[in-house]
Design a protein around this motif. Structure first.
Motif, PDB file in Angstrom:
ATOM      1  N   GLU A 516       0.831  -1.208   0.000  1.00  0.00           N
ATOM      2  CA  GLU A 516       0.000   0.000   0.000  1.00  0.00           C
ATOM      3  C   GLU A 516       0.866   1.259   0.000  1.00  0.00           C
ATOM      4  O   GLU A 516       0.532   2.257  -0.648  1.00  0.00           O
ATOM      5  N   THR A 519       2.261   1.749  -3.569  1.00  0.00           N
ATOM      6  CA  THR A 519       1.192   2.189  -4.466  1.00  0.00           C
ATOM      7  C   THR A 519       0.816   3.641  -4.203  1.00  0.00           C
ATOM      8  O   THR A 519       0.685   4.445  -5.132  1.00  0.00           O
ATOM      9  N   ARG A 557       1.813  -8.240  -4.836  1.00  0.00           N
ATOM     10  CA  ARG A 557       1.034  -7.501  -3.851  1.00  0.00           C
ATOM     11  C   ARG A 557       0.783  -6.053  -4.297  1.00  0.00           C
ATOM     12  O   ARG A 557      -0.277  -5.497  -4.061  1.00  0.00           O
ATOM     13  N   ALA A 561      -2.739  -4.044  -5.063  1.00  0.00           N
ATOM     14  CA  ALA A 561      -3.052  -2.853  -4.276  1.00  0.00           C
ATOM     15  C   ALA A 561      -3.450  -1.665  -5.150  1.00  0.00           C
ATOM     16  O   ALA A 561      -3.997  -0.687  -4.628  1.00  0.00           O
TER      17      ALA A 561
END
Length: 636
Positions: A516, A519, A557, A561
Motif C-alpha cells: 500500500e 502504491t 502484492r 493494491a
C-alpha cells in the motif's frame, strides 16, 4: 529545458559508465596520457570538466577522485563507511559499549523499553497471522497449534561443531580485557585506548589485575555478556537520533563521534592528523530531520576534522548507485522502511512514505512464531537484555526465511547464551518460516513492541532550509571573502541553546503495509505516464531485499493494491546491479566522484564560523531539493 535534459542525459551516461565498465590497466594508462592538456590551452574550465568526464576511463576516475573521499551511510542498526575508491564499505553494527559502575546496571541504555504486547495488539497479531496463512496456503494459527498439541522433539547438541557452516556456528562472548593488560600493568604504562580502570570503590587495581576496556565497538560490543560491567548504546533508533530521558542528546552525539572515529582509525587507517586531506560524503536516510543532519555535519566537520562535506539522500543515492535516473526506491532497513520516488535524478518529497518496521522486526516475528508453535527450545532468549540473541535471530532469518506458498519448515541449530558460559546448541525443526517476511505486507505481524519511536518533542526544528531566514540580519562586509564573514550565532558549537525554531509539519509514519505504501507513493505523483514508468521501475534496497521470493511477492502484492480505476496493469521490480545492502553507499561514492565543481560542499572553516552560509550566497540545501544540484555540478 532542452539544455537541462541534455545535461541530465550526459550525467546519466557517466553514472552508467562508472557502474558497468572495468577496463584494463593498460587501457587506463593510455587514455590518461591522451587526456593530458597543456596549461596554456585557453578553454573555459567548465568545458574541460565536461570533456574530461566524457573521455576518462571509469577506473581512472575512481582512482583519482575516490582515494580521498570517505562515504558515510549511517543507519539504525549498521553504519557503512569506506573510501569511495573501494568496491564495498565496512558494514559495522552501529553501537558502542561503555564501561560502567552504575548500580543497578543497565545492560542497554536506550529509550523506555516496552516488551509487553497489549491484548489488542496480541489479537491483531494473531488475525494478521491467519491472513498471511491464507495467502501462503498454510494452516491457520489455531489449526497449527491444535495439530501440535505435543511439543516437537528438540535435541540439545553439546559440542556441536559443523564444518564450515556459518549459519550453524555459535557466536563467542567478547573478551573485554585489554590484550596487553599484563605487560602494561607490569611496566606501569597506562594503555591509551582503554585507560585506567577504576573499580566501584575507586581504589587503584593491583599490578596483576587485568584492565577492562573502557569502550568496545561494533559486533564485539553486541557480543558482550550481560554479566560484564558494560552498557550498550545505540545512537540511532528507528531512523532518528536515539534521544530520550535515559539517553541525553550530548551522549548520543558523543557516541556517534566515538564510533565513527574508531572506524576511521581501526578500519580505514586514517588518523585525526591526516583527515584534513579527506572530504566526507554523508548519505542520510530520508527519515532524518534537518536538525539531526546538522548535528551529523558538525560531527564530521568539527569533531572528525574532515576538510569538507556534502549531504546526499539515501534514496537518491541508491538510484545513482544502480545507474538509473527514475525509479521508486523501496528501502527496507533494520528498523525502518521508506519509499520515495525519483524522477530524472530529483527526489520528489510528496512521495515519501515511512514505515516503522524493518528487518529486525522480521527476526522478532520469527521468534514469536516459533514460540507460538512450541518449536523454540526452552532457553532464555531475550533481545532486550541480550543483544547477542538478536544477532542469532538475524542469522536464522537470513538463512531460512523466504516467501513462498506451502508449509516451510527447516531443521536448524538454535543457540542459548548464558552469562559468560559457552554457547549451548539445540537442534530443532523450525516451522512457518515464510510467515515473518510476509509481515512486511501485514505490519501487525511486526508490531513494534520492543522500542517505541523517539519522542518527537525532542525535535522542533522542521524549517525548510531553502528559505532565506538564516541570512536576514547578517550583512556581509564587502572586503571579506565569500563564506568567511562572522555572524551572531555559531552552528559548530552548542547549536540548540539559542537556536531559532520554525514551526512546520513533522514527517509522518504510515500505518500501512509495504504494498500500500508503494502504491500510494507512486500514485501521488499525479501523472499517468510517470506512474506507469515508476510501477515498472521499483528498486528494492536494504538487506531484506535479498530475501528469497521477495521480488515476486512485491510485484504481486503491489499489482493487487492498485485501485481498479487506475489504468495500470504492469508492475516490475528492477534487478539491482549492486548488492542491495550497499547500493546507497555506492551511489553516494559515485555522486562524490562526479562532483568536480563541489558547489554544494561545505568547508570545515565555513561551517564552524558561519554555519550554513555558502560562499556563492546560496543557502545549503540538505532537504529533497539538494539532489537537483547534482545535474548542475558539472557545468557550474
Amino acid at each position: 529545458m532542452t539544455a537541462l535534459k541534455k545535461r541530465k542525459r550526459q550525467y546519466q551516461i557517466q553514472i552508467l559508465t562508472l557502474t558497468d565498465q572495468n577496463p584494463s590497466k593498460e587501457k587506463t594508462r593510455n587514455q590518461a596520457k591522451e587526456l593530458s592538456i597543456p596549461h596554456f590551452f585557453p578553454i573555459p574550465i567548465s568545458f574541460l570538466k565536461m570533456d574530461y568526464l566524457k573521455s576518462v576511463v571509469p577506473s581512472q576516475l575512481i582512482l583519482e577522485q575516490g582515494s580521498n573521499l570517505v562515504v558515510i551511510n549511517p543507519g539504525s542498526a549498521n553504519v557503512r563507511i569506506g573510501l569511495a575508491s573501494q568496491d564495498a564499505p565496512f558494514n559495522i553494527p552501529h553501537c558502542i559499549a561503555r564501561y560502567t559502575t552504575q548500580v543497578p546496571k543497565r545492560n542497554v541504555q536506550d529509550q523506555v523499553l516496552n516488551s509487553q504486547i497489549t491484548t489488542v495488539q496480541h489479537m491483531e497479531r494473531e488475525r494478521a497471522y491467519d491472513v498471511a496463512a491464507s495467502l501462503l496456503k498454510i494452516p491457520f494459527l489455531d489449526e497449527k497449534v491444535a495439530n501440535n498439541a505435543l511439543p516437537r522433539k528438540m535435541v540439545r547438541v553439546d559440542g556441536f561443531n559443523p564444518q564450515n557452516s556459518r549459519k550453524e556456528s555459535a557466536f563467542v562472548w567478547t573478551d573485554v580485557y585489554e590484550k596487553n593488560a599484563a605487560s602494561s600493568s607490569a611496566t606501569g604504562v597506562d594503555n591509551e585506548s582503554g585507560g585506567q580502570h577504576q573499580g566501584a570503590d575507586s581504589q587503584e587495581p593491583s599490578s596483576n589485575e587485568p584492565k577492562l576496556k573502557q569502550s568496545i565497538y561494533g559486533e564485539e560490543a553486541v557480543r558482550i555478556s550481560p554479566a560484564e560491567p558494560y552498557c550498550l548504546r545505540r545512537p540511532i533508533r528507528r531512523g532518528h537520533l536515539n534521544i530520550s530521558q535515559h539517553y541525553p542528546m550530548q551522549q548520543v552525539l558523543e557516541d556517534l563521534h566515538a564510533i565513527w572515529d574508531w572506524i576511521l582509525i581501526e578500519k580505514l587507517h586514517i588518523p585525526l592528523s591526516k583527515r584534513i586531506k579527506y572530504a566526507a560524503i554523508l548519505v542520510v536516510p530520508e527519515t532524518f530531520d534537518n536538525r539531526e543532519i546538522k548535528e551529523m555535519l558538525s560531527i564530521v566537520l568539527r569533531d572528525l576534522h574532515f576538510s569538507s562535506a556534502v549531504v546526499h539522500q539515501e534514496g537518491l543515492a541508491a538510484v545513482f548507485g544502480n545507474g538509473l535516473s527514475t525509479a521508486c526506491v523501496v528501502n527496507i532497513g533494520a528498523q525502518v522502511a521508506s519509499v520515495i520516488c525519483v524522477e530524472d535524478g530529483v527526489a520528489m518529497p510528496t512521495t515519501e512514505k515511512t514505515l516503522p518496521f524493518g528487518g529486525e522486526d522480521i527476526s522478532r516475528c520469527l521468534l514469536w512464531t516459533q514460540r507460538h508453535h512450541q518449536t523454540w527450545p526452552q532457553i532464555r532468549t531475550d533481545v532486550l537484555s541480550k543483544p547477542i540473541d538478536l544477532l542469532m535471530l538475524n542469522r536464522l532469518k537470513e538463512s531460512y526465511c523466504e516467501i513462498k506458498e506451502g508449509e516451510l519448515d527447516a531443521v536448524a541449530v538454535v543457540h542459548s547464551y548464558e552469562d559468560k558460559m559457552p554457547a549451548g546448541s539445540h537442534k530443532t525443526r523450525l516451522t512457518a518460516l515464510n510467515v515473518p517476511p510476509i509481515g512486511l505486507f501485514y505490519p501487525m505481524l511486526l508490531v513494534p513492541d520492543v522500542y517505541p519511536p523517539p519522542p518527537r518533542s525532542w525535535f522542533h526544528d522542521y524549517e525548510d532550509m531553502l528559505e532565506d531566514t538564516w541570512q536576514m540580519d547578517f550583512p556581509r562586509r564587502t572586503e571579506m571573502p565569500d563564506g568567511l564573514f562572522p555572524n551572531s550565532f555559531n552552528v559548530g558549537f552548542p547549536m540548540w541553546d539559542n537556536y531559532p525554531v520554525f514551526a512546520a509539519k513533522p514527517k509522518k509514519e504510515e500505518k500501512v503495509g509495504l504494498a500500500e505504501a508503494i502504491t500510494s507513493s507512486i500514485l501521488s505523483t499525479g501523472r499517468i505516464e510517470l506512474q506507469r514508468k515508476l510501477f515498472c521501475s521499483i528498486q528494492l534496497i536494504g538487506g531484506v531485499a535479498l530475501t528469497a521470493g521477495f521480488v515476486p511477492a512485491v510485484e504481486e502484492r503491489v499489482l493487487h493494491a492498485i485501485p481498479s480505476n487506475e489504468a495500470i496493469d504492469t508492475v516490475e521490480v528492477l534487478q539491482s546491479r549492486t548488492n542491495p545492502t550497499f547500493v546507497s553507499w555506492k551511489g553516494g561514492a559515485i555522486l562524490g566522484i562526479l562532483d568536480f565543481g563541489r558547489d554544494a560542499w561545505i568547508h570545515r572553516e565555513d561551517w564552524i564560523r558561519n554555519g550554513i552560509h555558502i560562499g556563492s550566497g546560496r543557502k545549503y540545501k540538505d532537504s529533497y531539493f539538494l539532489q537537483a544540484q547534482a545535474m548542475c555540478y558539472i557545468n557550474s
